[in-house]
Enzyme design. Structure first.
Site, PDB file in Angstrom:
ATOM      1  N   SER A 139     -17.389  -4.236 -37.743  1.00  0.00           N
ATOM      2  CA  SER A 139     -18.279  -3.128 -37.402  1.00  0.00           C
ATOM      3  C   SER A 139     -19.713  -3.564 -37.670  1.00  0.00           C
ATOM      4  O   SER A 139     -19.945  -4.496 -38.456  1.00  0.00           O
ATOM      5  CB  SER A 139     -17.945  -1.927 -38.308  1.00  0.00           C
ATOM      6  OG  SER A 139     -18.929  -0.914 -38.196  1.00  0.00           O
ATOM      7  N   TYR A 152     -15.529   2.163 -46.367  1.00  0.00           N
ATOM      8  CA  TYR A 152     -15.533   1.569 -45.020  1.00  0.00           C
ATOM      9  C   TYR A 152     -16.433   0.340 -44.992  1.00  0.00           C
ATOM     10  O   TYR A 152     -16.068  -0.718 -44.457  1.00  0.00           O
ATOM     11  CB  TYR A 152     -16.029   2.628 -44.027  1.00  0.00           C
ATOM     12  CG  TYR A 152     -15.948   2.248 -42.575  1.00  0.00           C
ATOM     13  CD1 TYR A 152     -14.794   2.467 -41.836  1.00  0.00           C
ATOM     14  CD2 TYR A 152     -17.045   1.678 -41.908  1.00  0.00           C
ATOM     15  CE1 TYR A 152     -14.722   2.138 -40.485  1.00  0.00           C
ATOM     16  CE2 TYR A 152     -16.984   1.349 -40.572  1.00  0.00           C
ATOM     17  CZ  TYR A 152     -15.825   1.583 -39.852  1.00  0.00           C
ATOM     18  OH  TYR A 152     -15.765   1.249 -38.524  1.00  0.00           O
TER      19      TYR A 152
HETATM   20  P1  NAD Z   1      -9.143   5.272 -33.429  1.00  0.00           P
HETATM   21  O1  NAD Z   1      -8.933   6.312 -34.461  1.00  0.00           O
HETATM   22  O2  NAD Z   1      -9.167   5.659 -31.989  1.00  0.00           O
HETATM   23  O3  NAD Z   1      -8.111   4.103 -33.589  1.00  0.00           O
HETATM   24  C1  NAD Z   1      -7.665   3.669 -34.828  1.00  0.00           C
HETATM   25  C2  NAD Z   1      -6.310   3.077 -34.628  1.00  0.00           C
HETATM   26  O4  NAD Z   1      -5.787   2.667 -35.903  1.00  0.00           O
HETATM   27  C3  NAD Z   1      -5.330   4.091 -34.043  1.00  0.00           C
HETATM   28  O5  NAD Z   1      -4.495   3.451 -33.105  1.00  0.00           O
HETATM   29  C4  NAD Z   1      -4.535   4.520 -35.255  1.00  0.00           C
HETATM   30  O6  NAD Z   1      -3.245   4.958 -34.916  1.00  0.00           O
HETATM   31  C5  NAD Z   1      -4.499   3.228 -36.022  1.00  0.00           C
HETATM   32  N1  NAD Z   1      -4.149   3.390 -37.429  1.00  0.00           N
HETATM   33  C6  NAD Z   1      -4.693   4.209 -38.349  1.00  0.00           C
HETATM   34  N2  NAD Z   1      -4.031   4.107 -39.504  1.00  0.00           N
HETATM   35  C7  NAD Z   1      -3.052   3.188 -39.320  1.00  0.00           C
HETATM   36  C8  NAD Z   1      -2.033   2.660 -40.140  1.00  0.00           C
HETATM   37  N3  NAD Z   1      -1.872   3.052 -41.398  1.00  0.00           N
HETATM   38  N4  NAD Z   1      -1.189   1.751 -39.608  1.00  0.00           N
HETATM   39  C9  NAD Z   1      -1.322   1.358 -38.320  1.00  0.00           C
HETATM   40  N5  NAD Z   1      -2.277   1.827 -37.494  1.00  0.00           N
HETATM   41  C10 NAD Z   1      -3.117   2.734 -37.998  1.00  0.00           C
HETATM   42  O7  NAD Z   1     -10.500   4.529 -33.825  1.00  0.00           O
HETATM   43  P2  NAD Z   1     -11.346   3.391 -33.112  1.00  0.00           P
HETATM   44  O8  NAD Z   1     -12.732   3.913 -33.047  1.00  0.00           O
HETATM   45  O9  NAD Z   1     -10.691   2.898 -31.900  1.00  0.00           O
HETATM   46  O10 NAD Z   1     -11.345   2.280 -34.257  1.00  0.00           O
HETATM   47  C11 NAD Z   1     -10.677   1.058 -34.117  1.00  0.00           C
HETATM   48  C12 NAD Z   1     -11.340   0.030 -35.011  1.00  0.00           C
HETATM   49  O11 NAD Z   1     -12.687  -0.181 -34.585  1.00  0.00           O
HETATM   50  C13 NAD Z   1     -11.422   0.457 -36.478  1.00  0.00           C
HETATM   51  O12 NAD Z   1     -11.173  -0.651 -37.313  1.00  0.00           O
HETATM   52  C14 NAD Z   1     -12.856   0.919 -36.607  1.00  0.00           C
HETATM   53  O13 NAD Z   1     -13.328   0.796 -37.922  1.00  0.00           O
HETATM   54  C15 NAD Z   1     -13.556  -0.058 -35.673  1.00  0.00           C
HETATM   55  N6  NAD Z   1     -14.861   0.401 -35.228  1.00  0.00           N
HETATM   56  C16 NAD Z   1     -14.996   1.546 -34.504  1.00  0.00           C
HETATM   57  C17 NAD Z   1     -16.265   1.942 -34.097  1.00  0.00           C
HETATM   58  C18 NAD Z   1     -16.472   3.169 -33.284  1.00  0.00           C
HETATM   59  O14 NAD Z   1     -17.633   3.567 -33.100  1.00  0.00           O
HETATM   60  N7  NAD Z   1     -15.441   3.809 -32.761  1.00  0.00           N
HETATM   61  C19 NAD Z   1     -17.378   1.175 -34.441  1.00  0.00           C
HETATM   62  C20 NAD Z   1     -17.201   0.023 -35.179  1.00  0.00           C
HETATM   63  C21 NAD Z   1     -15.936  -0.358 -35.566  1.00  0.00           C
END
Ligand code: NAD
Length: 257
Positions: A139, A152
Site C-alpha cells: 500500500s 495496517y
Molecule cells: P477487499 O475487502 O475488497 O478485499 C480483501 C480480500 O481479502 C477479500 O477477498 C477478503 O475476503 C479477503 N480476506 C479478508 N480476510 C481474510 C482472511 N482471514 N483470509 C482470507 N482472505 C481474507 O479489499 P481490497 O481493497 O481489494 O484490498 C485488497 C488488498 O489491497 C489489501 O491487502 C489492502 O490492504 C490492499 N490495498 C487496498 C487499497 C484500496 O484502496 N482498496 C489500497 C492499498 C492497498
C-alpha cells in the site's frame, strides 16, 4: 505476454483488488487459484466464471489467512505456485491507545504474517519449477503513514521489508519478489469507509471522496483493480525479470508529495 502453463495463487481474491488481479492474470493465460476464508457457492462460481471467460483452469480454495497453517495449506492444496500474489487484507481505524488488541493481532496476521507463510510454502515449488514471481500487494501506507491506522501501516511496512528479504534470498534464481503499493482503489474495503467518513466530516459523498479519501492522491482519481492486475502481469513478464526487491507505486502521485 503469455502466462500459459503458470499457476497463480492470489490470496483474498473473492472481491476487490485480488479478484481484479486474478482476472488480469487469467486474461494473460495463467491458471488461477482464488481464495478467501468463506466457502460459499458464489466463491466457487467466481472461479467457474473466470474459467469460462478466459479458458484457463480456475479453482477456489477456502483458507483463513489469519492462520499460519491454513496459509501454508492453501499453497500445498494448490499443488503448484509459479505466481504468488499476497493480497488478503483488512483494515481497522482507531488511535493507538484505543486500538483493540484483537484487531491489531488480526491485521498483523492477515496483512503481513500470511505473506510470510505463503511465501515459505511457495518458494520450494518455484525453485522446483525454476521460475517464480512473488507479488505482494502492500500500500502507499507501506511507504508513508497516516494517523489511526497503526496496525495496517505496521503490517504494510512489514510486507515491504519481507519483500526485500524474499528478493535477496532468491536473487540468483529465476524468482523475483516485489511489492505493489496502491493508493486508494475503490473496492469494498474503501467503500465501507465512506459512510463513516461522511458522518465524521459532515460532508456528502463526492466531497468526502475528493477532499478526504483522495486528499493525498494528487490525480484525484482512484486507481483501478484492472491497473493493479496489469501491473502484476507486467511483474510476471520477461521485461521485469531484473526488477526485484522493490516497490511499484500505483497511487496517482501520493508518494511524490
Ligand atoms: P477487499 O475487502 O475488497 O478485499 C480483501 C480480500 O481479502 C477479500 O477477498 C477478503 O475476503 C479477503 N480476506 C479478508 N480476510 C481474510 C482472511 N482471514 N483470509 C482470507 N482472505 C481474507 O479489499 P481490497 O481493497 O481489494 O484490498 C485488497 C488488498 O489491497 C489489501 O491487502 C489492502 O490492504 C490492499 N490495498 C487496498 C487499497 C484500496 O484502496 N482498496 C489500497 C492499498 C492497498
Amino acid at each position: 505476454m503469455s502466462l500459459k502453463g503458470k499457476t497463480a495463487v492470489i490470496t483474498g481474491s473473492n472481491s476487490g483488488i485480488g479478484l481484479g488481479v486474478a482476472i488480469e492474470l487469467a486474461k494473460a493465460g495463467a491458471d488461477v487459484v482464488l481464495n478467501s476464508f468463506t466457502d460459499r457457492d458464489e466463491d466457487h462460481a467466481l472461479a467457474a466464471q473466470i474459467s469460462a471467460d478466459h479458458g484457463v483452469t480456475a479453482r477456489y480454495i477456502q483458507a483463513d489467512m489469519s492462520k499460519g497453517n491454513e496459509c501454508r495449506a492453501l499453497i500445498e492444496q494448490a499443488g503448484r505456485c509459479d505466481i504468488l500474489v499476497n493480497n488478503a487484507g483488512i483494515q481497522h481505524v482507531a488511535p493507538i491507545d484505543e486500538f483493540p488488541i484483537d484487531k491489531w493481532d488480526a491485521i498483523i496476521a492477515i496483512n503481513m504474517s500470511s505473506a510470510f507463510h505463503t511465501t515459505a510454502a511457495a518458494l520450494p515449488m518455484m525453485r522446483q519449477a525454476g521460475w517464480g514471481r512473488v507479488v505482494n500487494i502492500a500500500s502507499a501506507h507501506g511507504l508513508t503513514a497516516s494517523p489511526f491506522k497503526s496496525a495496517y501501516i505496521a503490517a504494510k511496512h512489514g510486507v515491504v521489508g519481507l519483500t526485500k528479504t524474499t528478493a535477496l534470498e532468491t536473487a540468483e534464481e529465476q524468482i523475483t519478489a516485489n511489492a505493489i503499493c496502491p493508493g486508494y482503489v475503490l473496492t469494498p474495503l474503501v467503500e465501507a469507509q465512506i459512510p463513516a467518513t461522511m458522518k465524521e466530516y459532515g460532508k456528502g459523498r463526492d466531497e468526502v471522496v475528493r477532499d478526504v479519501l483522495l486528499a493525498r492522491q494528487p490525480s484525484k482519481e482512484f486507481a483501478t483493480v484492472e491497473q493493479l492486475g496489469g501491473t502484476t502481469v507486467f511483474l510476471c513478464s520477461d521485461a521485469a525479470a531484473q526488477i526485484t526487491g522493490t516497490t511499484i507505486s500505483v497511487d496517482g502521485g501520493w508518494t511524490a508529495l
